[in-house]
Motif scaffolding. Structure first.
Motif, PDB file in Angstrom:
ATOM      1  N   ARG A  73       7.084  -9.385  -3.152  1.00  0.00           N
ATOM      2  CA  ARG A  73       6.921  -8.012  -3.651  1.00  0.00           C
ATOM      3  C   ARG A  73       7.448  -7.902  -5.080  1.00  0.00           C
ATOM      4  O   ARG A  73       6.816  -7.289  -5.945  1.00  0.00           O
ATOM      5  CB  ARG A  73       7.655  -7.041  -2.735  1.00  0.00           C
ATOM      6  N   ARG A  76       4.970  -9.658  -7.371  1.00  0.00           N
ATOM      7  CA  ARG A  76       3.755  -8.856  -7.537  1.00  0.00           C
ATOM      8  C   ARG A  76       4.011  -7.707  -8.498  1.00  0.00           C
ATOM      9  O   ARG A  76       3.193  -7.408  -9.372  1.00  0.00           O
ATOM     10  CB  ARG A  76       3.269  -8.327  -6.182  1.00  0.00           C
ATOM     11  N   GLN A  83      -0.312  -3.460  -4.056  1.00  0.00           N
ATOM     12  CA  GLN A  83      -0.718  -4.229  -2.872  1.00  0.00           C
ATOM     13  C   GLN A  83      -2.234  -4.231  -2.735  1.00  0.00           C
ATOM     14  O   GLN A  83      -2.829  -5.254  -2.390  1.00  0.00           O
ATOM     15  CB  GLN A  83      -0.085  -3.649  -1.606  1.00  0.00           C
ATOM     16  N   MET A  86      -3.695  -6.714  -5.198  1.00  0.00           N
ATOM     17  CA  MET A  86      -3.450  -8.080  -4.745  1.00  0.00           C
ATOM     18  C   MET A  86      -4.389  -8.418  -3.585  1.00  0.00           C
ATOM     19  O   MET A  86      -4.926  -9.522  -3.508  1.00  0.00           O
ATOM     20  CB  MET A  86      -1.989  -8.279  -4.335  1.00  0.00           C
ATOM     21  N   VAL A  97      -1.433  -8.054   2.942  1.00  0.00           N
ATOM     22  CA  VAL A  97      -0.505  -8.306   1.836  1.00  0.00           C
ATOM     23  C   VAL A  97       0.875  -7.763   2.195  1.00  0.00           C
ATOM     24  O   VAL A  97       1.888  -8.435   2.007  1.00  0.00           O
ATOM     25  CB  VAL A  97      -1.018  -7.687   0.512  1.00  0.00           C
ATOM     26  N   GLU A 101       4.138 -10.111   2.547  1.00  0.00           N
ATOM     27  CA  GLU A 101       5.259  -9.875   1.635  1.00  0.00           C
ATOM     28  C   GLU A 101       6.552  -9.565   2.374  1.00  0.00           C
ATOM     29  O   GLU A 101       7.633  -9.828   1.869  1.00  0.00           O
ATOM     30  CB  GLU A 101       4.927  -8.739   0.658  1.00  0.00           C
ATOM     31  N   TYR A 117      -0.438 -15.137  -6.867  1.00  0.00           N
ATOM     32  CA  TYR A 117       0.839 -14.617  -7.360  1.00  0.00           C
ATOM     33  C   TYR A 117       1.293 -15.336  -8.629  1.00  0.00           C
ATOM     34  O   TYR A 117       2.339 -15.017  -9.185  1.00  0.00           O
ATOM     35  CB  TYR A 117       1.925 -14.738  -6.288  1.00  0.00           C
ATOM     36  N   TRP A 124       6.046 -20.034  -4.092  1.00  0.00           N
ATOM     37  CA  TRP A 124       5.520 -18.977  -3.230  1.00  0.00           C
ATOM     38  C   TRP A 124       6.254 -18.966  -1.899  1.00  0.00           C
ATOM     39  O   TRP A 124       6.664 -17.911  -1.416  1.00  0.00           O
ATOM     40  CB  TRP A 124       4.016 -19.165  -3.009  1.00  0.00           C
TER      41      TRP A 124
END
Length: 157
Positions: A73, A76, A83, A86, A97, A101, A117, A124
């Motif tokens: 989060r 992002r 969201q 994404m 998402v 997250e 991302y 990740w």
């Protein structure tokens, strides 16, 4: 409290071309200890963390960052996407998402998610794990508050 960054240790080990068994021998610990700490399943004893750092040829500070790791989060937000945006980028629904997250669910293609991302798969996974750890801490904190409240209520009965 400093936290051992197992994902960072793994990345350094892989970059150096060192096998788990070889690192375990060099650090004087079991291979399971290395695997468990790299995966984030447990925080190694400070002696073990020092031994691993020495075996990797890095400082302990490199394996125990002072700032908490960023969550998916956070990342992002830093790249300026919602969201929904994404989700469009990934070809999934926004709820997916949100769940990923928060660490509620996994994904079939971590490499594609990492790319969306702007991260490596290892980065990740570290960010995803950070979110899971955050949720675990919140749940543990709430459970402790509930236990304390229950003790307080029992004291008056």
């Amino acid at each position: 409290m400093t936290v051992y960054d197992g994902a960072r240790a793994r990345a350094l080990r892989l970059r150096a071309g060192i096998k788990v068994d070889d690192l375990a021998i060099a650090a004087g610990v079991s291979p399971n200890t290395i695997r468990s700490s790299e995966s984030g399943h447990h925080q190694p004893h400070p002696r073990v963390a020092h031994a691993v750092a020495k075996a990797l040829g890095v400082t302990l500070d490199e394996l125990t960052p002072l700032e908490p790791p960023l969550t998916l989060r956070d990342i992002r937000g830093r790249i300026g996407l919602t969201q929904t945006e994404m989700a469009i980028r990934l070809g999934v629904v926004r709820q997916m998402v949100s769940q990923v997250e928060r660490g509620v669910t996994g994904v079939r293609s971590p490499a594609a998610w990492a790319d969306a991302y702007g991260l490596t798969p290892t980065q990740w996974e570290s960010a995803r794990q950070a979110a899971r750890d955050l949720v675990r801490r919140k749940v543990a904190h709430q459970a402790q508050r509930n236990r304390n409240a229950a003790r307080g209520n029992n004291a008056w009965q």
